[in-house]
Motif scaffolding. Structure first.
Motif, PDB file in Angstrom:
ATOM      1  N   HIS A 158       8.319 -96.475 -10.531  1.00 54.97           N
ATOM      2  CA  HIS A 158       9.435 -95.638 -10.100  1.00 54.97           C
ATOM      3  C   HIS A 158       8.924 -94.230  -9.813  1.00 54.97           C
ATOM      4  N   PRO A 307      10.683-104.218  -3.579  1.00 60.42           N
ATOM      5  CA  PRO A 307      10.165-102.915  -3.158  1.00 60.42           C
ATOM      6  C   PRO A 307       8.832-102.611  -3.823  1.00 60.42           C
ATOM      7  N   THR A 310      10.375 -97.731  -6.378  1.00 59.53           N
ATOM      8  CA  THR A 310      11.740 -97.219  -6.268  1.00 59.53           C
ATOM      9  C   THR A 310      11.686 -95.688  -6.303  1.00 59.53           C
ATOM     10  N   PRO A 351      18.393 -97.161  -8.061  1.00 62.48           N
ATOM     11  CA  PRO A 351      17.154 -97.132  -7.278  1.00 62.48           C
ATOM     12  C   PRO A 351      16.717 -98.484  -6.733  1.00 62.48           C
ATOM     13  N   GLU A 352      16.907 -99.566  -7.493  1.00 62.24           N
ATOM     14  CA  GLU A 352      16.478-100.873  -7.005  1.00 62.24           C
ATOM     15  C   GLU A 352      17.329-101.323  -5.825  1.00 62.24           C
ATOM     16  N   ALA A 355      16.451 -99.222  -2.704  1.00 63.21           N
ATOM     17  CA  ALA A 355      15.217 -99.598  -2.015  1.00 63.21           C
ATOM     18  C   ALA A 355      15.438-100.794  -1.096  1.00 63.21           C
TER      19      ALA A 355
END
Length: 470
Positions: A158, A307, A310, A351-352, A355
């Protein structure tokens, strides 16, 4: 609202900062070049040096898609550009003489665009960013690495900010990479232990020879902005404050074309092209500027459905870059930033999900323009190479040939062709319209645009070599 770091203070990076700040985020723009623009945008051409942008003085075009995005996302910016001396133009003018119905349509405003030289345009965006609350532009700072934070999903690093070259750390909820085609993102991500993005690349193959002029009025356009003429093409772009540019485009492998660096040779060649010769009727304000060796490259930051990291988003040339033959870079760049703004609005808190959504938006809305440009460049390079070697060019795609032929005589097909050319609609979407294909099918195919009625190049190779050698 979040803290966002934008790496890169060019037109695209500043556009991202303006859009995101107007949604309430706190944005810090980090630009490696230490010197900002002069107080007056019109002075930027003479007084602003951007050593980190090699193509800073090469031609740029703000296509109708650029103006459309500004109208939707940054509605004050078109007025700012015009106040700085940029000009409002119309890609429908002139229409091919073979079109009988040249009457306007209700939605023809979509084909209008603003034109100006890159230093002037960027100085306008820089001034707007300086005035924008919640935007801080820091110049003369270089990003050395990304900061890692606690993973938001198992096994995926991250990004929690950036580390500058002097060791300063800046924390952020999202890092946006707008550093362009020279981005260090793969190295940054590798230092975090991230998997490398999936990358495709190939040598572009073109060389560009550009000269800028000024005069009491813009030259009238007598043909398409980009006109193929055998083993070269001519690109003419109006600029700001009574300036304009002429660019000769050729294959980087075509050694005799290097003579075009000489201003007298440049002038002889352009003067031999009837539809462009009058663009020489001005005072030169630059030498012949040359660029070549440009790489076409595209990166995808989701690999096998996951991804690579992230908290990170690459935009514009940091994501994908092509030859600037059609001058699409800034227009596709601001379109990409528009999709970023919408993705941030919906998903920045996760964030996941962000992405994956960002990858999907990029592939759906932006990647088609990259693919269109790559396909067009491959065809043109193959044609140039064949003509230079005395052979027959490859047969054109039959649909593309019929499309181009019908556009010379049908007003609606011409508008559809322009839609794809100026990035209003991807080419595949345009050609998927049944009513358009019905119109195209009424028109027989024509020779390639770069060839005369007898199948010979408009600017014969032997004639071109004589012009270069005089």
């Amino acid at each position: 609202m979040g803290r966002i770091v934008v790496c890169g203070g060019g037109v695209v990076g500043l556009s991202a900062a303006l859009m995101l700040a107007r949604d309430g985020h706190t944005v810090t723009v980090l630009e490696a070049d230490p010197v900002g623009p002069p107080p007056e945008p019109a002075q930027a051409w003479d007084r602003w040096r951007r050593t980190g942008v090699p193509h800073f003085r090469q031609p740029h075009n703000l296509l109708p898609r650029f103006r459309q995005v500004l109208a939707e996302e940054l509605p004050d910016m078109t007025g700012r550009l015009l106040a700085a001396g940029c000009v409002l133009m119309d890609t429908l003018t002139p229409m091919p003489p073979g079109i009988e119905d040249q009457s306007p349509r209700p939605d023809d405003d979509r084909f209008r665009f603003v034109s100006g030289r890159r230093p002037v345009v960027e100085s306008v965006f820089a001034a707007a960013a300086e005035e924008q609350p919640d935007v801080t532009v820091r110049r003369g700072v270089r990003v050395a690495d990304l900061l890692g934070g606690p993973p938001r999903c198992k096994g995926i690093p991250h990004v929690a900010g950036v580390r500058l070259s002097d060791g300063e750390e800046i924390r952020a909820d999202l890092v946006v990479d707008a550093t362009g085609r020279r981005t260090a993102a793969p190295r940054w991500l590798a230092h975090l232990g991230a998997e490398q993005p999936a990358t495709e690349k190939e040598q572009g193959g073109f060389a560009y020879y550009t000269r800028y002029f000024t005069g009491p009025q813009q030259p009238l356009r007598r043909g398409a902005p980009l006109t193929p003429l055998g083993t070269v093409s001519l690109l003419t772009i109006p600029g700001d404050n009574d300036t304009w540019s002429i660019t000769v485009v050729g294959s980087a492998k075509d050694a005799p074309l290097r003579a075009i660096r000489d201003p007298e040779c440049f002038t002889r060649l352009v003067r031999a092209c009837p539809a462009q010769a009058h663009w020489l009727a001005g005072a030169p304000i630059s030498d012949v500027l040359v660029t070549a060796g440009i790489l076409n490259r595209r990166r995808r930051f989701v690999v096998d459905g996951r991804p690579v990291a992230t908290g990170f988003a690459a935009v514009s040339d940091a994501w994908a870059c092509t030859n600037p033959t059609a001058a699409r870079g800034l227009s596709v760049g601001v379109l990409h930033v528009q999709r970023l703004r919408r993705t941030v609005r919906e998903h920045v808190a996760d964030p996941e999900v962000f992405a994956s959504a960002w990858d999907k938006a990029t592939e759906q809305y932006v990647a088609p323009y990259y693919q269109d440009q790559i396909a067009a460049d491959r065809v043109r390079i193959a044609e140039m190479d064949a003509l230079r070697e005395g052979g027959e060019p490859p047969l054109p795609d039959p649909v593309a040939s019929r499309f181009a032929a019908a556009a010379l005589r049908d007003a609606e097909v011409f508008r559809a062709l322009l839609e794809a050319a100026v990035c209003l609609t991807p080419r595949a979407e345009v050609l998927a319209r049944p009513d358009l294909m019905a119109r195209i099918d009424k028109r027989p195919p024509q020779p390639l645009a770069s060839r005369g009625e007898a199948g010979r190049p408009v600017l014969d190779r032997a004639h071109l070599l004589r012009l270069l050698g005089e």
